[in-house]
Design a protein around this motif. Structure first.
Motif, mmCIF file in Angstrom:
data_model
loop_
_atom_site.group_PDB
_atom_site.id
_atom_site.type_symbol
_atom_site.label_atom_id
_atom_site.label_comp_id
_atom_site.label_asym_id
_atom_site.label_seq_id
_atom_site.Cartn_x
_atom_site.Cartn_y
_atom_site.Cartn_z
ATOM 1 N N LEU A 21 0.848 -1.179 0.000
ATOM 2 C CA LEU A 21 0.000 0.000 0.000
ATOM 3 C C LEU A 21 0.886 1.231 0.000
ATOM 4 C CD1 LEU A 21 -2.407 -1.314 2.747
ATOM 5 C CD2 LEU A 21 -3.150 -0.728 0.439
ATOM 6 N N VAL A 22 0.591 2.182 -0.878
ATOM 7 C CA VAL A 22 1.272 3.468 -0.847
ATOM 8 C C VAL A 22 0.233 4.501 -0.442
ATOM 9 C CG1 VAL A 22 0.875 3.926 -3.325
ATOM 10 C CG2 VAL A 22 2.699 5.135 -2.112
ATOM 11 N N PHE A 23 0.619 5.419 0.423
ATOM 12 C CA PHE A 23 -0.329 6.428 0.878
ATOM 13 C C PHE A 23 0.402 7.698 1.286
ATOM 14 C CE2 PHE A 23 0.969 3.965 4.509
ATOM 15 C CZ PHE A 23 1.013 4.821 5.601
ATOM 16 N N GLY A 24 -0.308 8.799 1.154
ATOM 17 C CA GLY A 24 0.225 10.070 1.615
ATOM 18 C C GLY A 24 -0.224 10.314 3.036
ATOM 19 N N SER A 25 0.630 10.934 3.831
ATOM 20 C CA SER A 25 0.284 11.163 5.223
ATOM 21 C C SER A 25 0.985 12.416 5.743
ATOM 22 C CB SER A 25 0.683 9.957 6.084
ATOM 23 O OG SER A 25 0.282 10.136 7.430
ATOM 24 N N GLU A 26 0.345 13.047 6.713
ATOM 25 C CA GLU A 26 0.966 14.149 7.446
ATOM 26 C C GLU A 26 1.109 13.717 8.896
ATOM 27 O OE1 GLU A 26 0.069 18.774 8.744
ATOM 28 O OE2 GLU A 26 -0.836 17.973 6.924
ATOM 29 N N ARG A 27 2.341 13.515 9.304
ATOM 30 C CA ARG A 27 2.634 13.048 10.652
ATOM 31 C C ARG A 27 3.635 13.982 11.311
ATOM 32 N NH1 ARG A 27 2.881 6.391 10.046
ATOM 33 N NH2 ARG A 27 0.841 6.182 9.024
ATOM 34 N N VAL A 48 4.736 16.921 9.254
ATOM 35 C CA VAL A 48 5.537 16.707 8.049
ATOM 36 C C VAL A 48 4.735 15.871 7.050
ATOM 37 C CG1 VAL A 48 7.668 15.742 7.100
ATOM 38 C CG2 VAL A 48 7.683 16.830 9.343
ATOM 39 N N GLU A 49 4.588 16.382 5.828
ATOM 40 C CA GLU A 49 3.910 15.628 4.785
ATOM 41 C C GLU A 49 4.897 14.682 4.117
ATOM 42 O OE1 GLU A 49 2.252 18.507 2.166
ATOM 43 O OE2 GLU A 49 0.456 18.796 3.384
ATOM 44 N N GLY A 50 4.426 13.490 3.786
ATOM 45 C CA GLY A 50 5.312 12.543 3.145
ATOM 46 C C GLY A 50 4.555 11.435 2.466
ATOM 47 N N VAL A 51 5.286 10.592 1.734
ATOM 48 C CA VAL A 51 4.731 9.430 1.059
ATOM 49 C C VAL A 51 5.265 8.183 1.755
ATOM 50 C CG1 VAL A 51 4.559 8.161 -1.108
ATOM 51 C CG2 VAL A 51 4.568 10.658 -1.131
ATOM 52 N N ALA A 86 3.443 16.039 -1.169
ATOM 53 C CA ALA A 86 2.047 16.283 -0.812
ATOM 54 C C ALA A 86 1.277 14.971 -0.836
ATOM 55 C CB ALA A 86 1.427 17.305 -1.763
ATOM 56 N N PRO A 87 0.419 14.728 0.156
ATOM 57 C CA PRO A 87 -0.265 13.436 0.226
ATOM 58 C C PRO A 87 -1.201 13.152 -0.941
ATOM 59 C CG PRO A 87 -0.356 14.595 2.338
ATOM 60 C CD PRO A 87 0.179 15.563 1.329
ATOM 61 N N TYR A 88 -1.440 14.125 -1.787
ATOM 62 C CA TYR A 88 -2.424 13.923 -2.864
ATOM 63 C C TYR A 88 -1.831 14.379 -4.181
ATOM 64 C CZ TYR A 88 -6.887 14.087 -5.302
ATOM 65 O OH TYR A 88 -7.911 13.867 -6.178
ATOM 66 N N PRO A 89 -1.736 13.570 -5.221
ATOM 67 C CA PRO A 89 -2.055 12.148 -5.230
ATOM 68 C C PRO A 89 -0.819 11.299 -4.985
ATOM 69 C CG PRO A 89 -1.710 12.919 -7.451
ATOM 70 C CD PRO A 89 -1.448 14.094 -6.555
ATOM 71 N N ALA A 90 -1.001 10.021 -4.711
ATOM 72 C CA ALA A 90 0.095 9.057 -4.637
ATOM 73 C C ALA A 90 -0.447 7.734 -5.139
ATOM 74 C CB ALA A 90 0.597 8.912 -3.202
ATOM 75 N N SER A 91 0.172 7.187 -6.172
ATOM 76 C CA SER A 91 -0.369 5.956 -6.758
ATOM 77 C C SER A 91 0.736 5.150 -7.434
ATOM 78 C CB SER A 91 -1.475 6.280 -7.771
ATOM 79 O OG SER A 91 -0.996 7.123 -8.796
ATOM 80 N N TRP A 92 0.498 3.840 -7.520
ATOM 81 C CA TRP A 92 1.411 2.926 -8.189
ATOM 82 C C TRP A 92 1.214 2.980 -9.700
ATOM 83 C CZ3 TRP A 92 5.136 0.499 -5.580
ATOM 84 C CH2 TRP A 92 4.962 0.211 -4.223
ATOM 85 N N SER A 93 2.291 2.788 -10.445
ATOM 86 C CA SER A 93 2.152 2.483 -11.866
ATOM 87 C C SER A 93 1.668 1.041 -11.971
ATOM 88 C CB SER A 93 3.481 2.661 -12.594
ATOM 89 O OG SER A 93 4.458 1.750 -12.098
ATOM 90 N N PRO A 94 0.988 0.663 -13.064
ATOM 91 C CA PRO A 94 0.420 -0.688 -13.156
ATOM 92 C C PRO A 94 1.436 -1.815 -13.002
ATOM 93 C CG PRO A 94 -0.538 0.724 -14.830
ATOM 94 C CD PRO A 94 0.571 1.511 -14.210
ATOM 95 N N ASP A 95 2.695 -1.586 -13.412
ATOM 96 C CA ASP A 95 3.689 -2.655 -13.299
ATOM 97 C C ASP A 95 4.442 -2.624 -11.966
ATOM 98 O OD1 ASP A 95 5.289 -0.431 -13.580
ATOM 99 O OD2 ASP A 95 6.270 -1.091 -15.430
ATOM 100 N N GLY A 96 4.090 -1.687 -11.087
ATOM 101 C CA GLY A 96 4.698 -1.632 -9.772
ATOM 102 C C GLY A 96 6.109 -1.102 -9.730
ATOM 103 N N THR A 97 6.608 -0.545 -10.836
ATOM 104 C CA THR A 97 7.993 -0.062 -10.862
ATOM 105 C C THR A 97 8.132 1.403 -10.483
ATOM 106 O OG1 THR A 97 7.860 0.534 -13.218
ATOM 107 C CG2 THR A 97 8.553 -1.720 -12.678
ATOM 108 N N ARG A 114 4.272 17.179 -5.338
ATOM 109 C CA ARG A 114 4.930 18.044 -4.376
ATOM 110 C C ARG A 114 4.281 19.427 -4.398
ATOM 111 N NH1 ARG A 114 11.402 16.462 -4.781
ATOM 112 N NH2 ARG A 114 11.439 15.192 -2.906
ATOM 113 N N PRO A 115 4.512 20.244 -3.353
ATOM 114 C CA PRO A 115 3.923 21.592 -3.349
ATOM 115 C C PRO A 115 4.224 22.337 -4.637
ATOM 116 C CG PRO A 115 4.896 21.110 -1.219
ATOM 117 C CD PRO A 115 5.258 19.962 -2.117
#
Length: 342
Positions: free
Chosen positions: A24-30, A33-36, A54-65, A71-72
């Motif tokens: 799972l990949v996700f954006g978060s502010e902890r 600090v914002e990060g992936v 920036a937590p939005y967006p963050a997504s995998w490419s279909p082949d997972g590479t 970013r801001p």
């Protein structure tokens, strides 16, 4: 290679494959600090890949590479699954870019874009060639949460049907042709009452769509001697629409859980989402005290909800990738793939 070495290599590969987890990949502010981040399907091995993402967006490419993130300054970047090899995809000045979704072959991404030109707000849906960076407008619509179907044929998105009152899900061809409502309009609403359907995501077999539905209203209430508008949340719903039957079912998720990101998981057996609790049927005036936003997994047949994160921060957009694609989890930020093992 002799027979013994072949047998040993096969055993190693088998052990690695059975011990491997989808990611799972996700954006978060902890801690401000914002990060992936990435983590295993059970919430273990939570790893910060980069800060200032920036937590939005963050997504995998279909082949997972590759992982796509923002970013801001509304600039899109790619990076490898271990957080290295960061490459800039877009330049500044494009305006606001919403959710990005890959074509099944990974060669293109679709997204909605909003920008200001000659003091007027402009908006459209664009498809970008990942290799060349060339952009093509496929629809001049005020769309949001664009998602490309796994079979490559369609794109779904959320679109407002009346100013600031309702929104529902639309569907169009992958080239933008024949846009039409996928789910009927919620219908006329009373004054200051709103229904928003959004955050849609295709199932792996392109037959179902998970989405959220927010019901709220604005109400005039006394506020320290003045009369002002108060926001009242009525319900947050998590829904699945079936294209083969046109049936819509509601998932058994508490109605005071506001969603910030949702995706399919376990090859369609579960959904994964991020949510925080919000007061229901209580007027909210002035500053809102935010509660932590966690990642949850919902198993569709059993209705079991499993909390995957517990950091008191703000976990947001999330994306799952199949174990068939990303076979082996990166270790110590080192990429490990079947090809390298072979």
């Amino acid at each position: 290679m002799n027979a013994r070495k072949v047998i040993l290599l096969c055993l190693v590969l088998l052990l690695l494959s059975t011990a491997a987890h989808a990611k799972l990949v996700f954006g978060s502010e902890r801690n401000g600090v914002e990060g992936v981040y990435v983590m295993d399907d059970d919430g273990s091995n939570q790893t910060l890949l980069i800060e200032e993402g920036a937590p939005y967006p963050a997504s995998w490419s279909p082949d997972g590479t590759q992982i796509l993130f923002k970013r801001p300054g509304t600039v899109l970047f790619f990076m490898d699954p271990d957080g290295t090899n960061i490459r800039q995809l877009t330049e500044k000045g494009l305006g606001s870019i919403g959710k990005c979704s890959f074509s099944p072959d990974g060669k293109f991404i679709v997204y909605n874009r909003v920008w200001t030109e000659d003091n007027n707000q402009r908006y459209n849906v664009e498809v970008m060639n990942v290799k060349t960076g060339e952009r093509e407008v496929i629809s001049e619509r005020l769309a949001a949460f664009c998602d490309w179907s796994p079979d490559g044929k369609h794109i779904i998105f959320a679109e407002s049907l009346s100013p600031n009152r309702t929104s529902t899900l639309w569907i169009m061809g992958a080239d933008g042709h024949n846009p039409r409502p996928l789910i009927p309009n919620p219908g006329p609403q009373p004054d200051n009452f709103h229904i928003y359907r959004e955050r849609s995501s295709w199932s792996p077999n392109s037959q179902q769509i998970v989405f959220t539905e927010t019901e709220l209203k604005w109400e005039r209430v006394p506020d320290v001697g003045n009369v002002g508008n108060a926001l009242i949340y009525k319900a947050f719903r998590y829904m699945i629409y079936d294209r083969t039957s046109d049936n819509i079912r509601k998932l058994s998720i508490p109605k005071d859980w506001q969603c910030y990101g949702i995706d399919w998981m376990d090859d369609g057996d579960s959904v994964v989402f991020t949510a925080r609790t919000r007061p229901i049927d209580i007027p909210i005036v002035g500053r809102i005290d935010f509660t932590p936003c966690y990642v949850y997994k919902y198993h569709i047949k059993t209705h079991v909800i499993t909390q995957l994160t517990d950091d008191p921060g703000w976990d947001q957009i999330i994306d799952w990738i199949s174990n068939d694609v990303l076979s082996v989890s990166p270790k110590d930020k080192k990429k490990v793939t079947w090809g390298e093992l072979k």
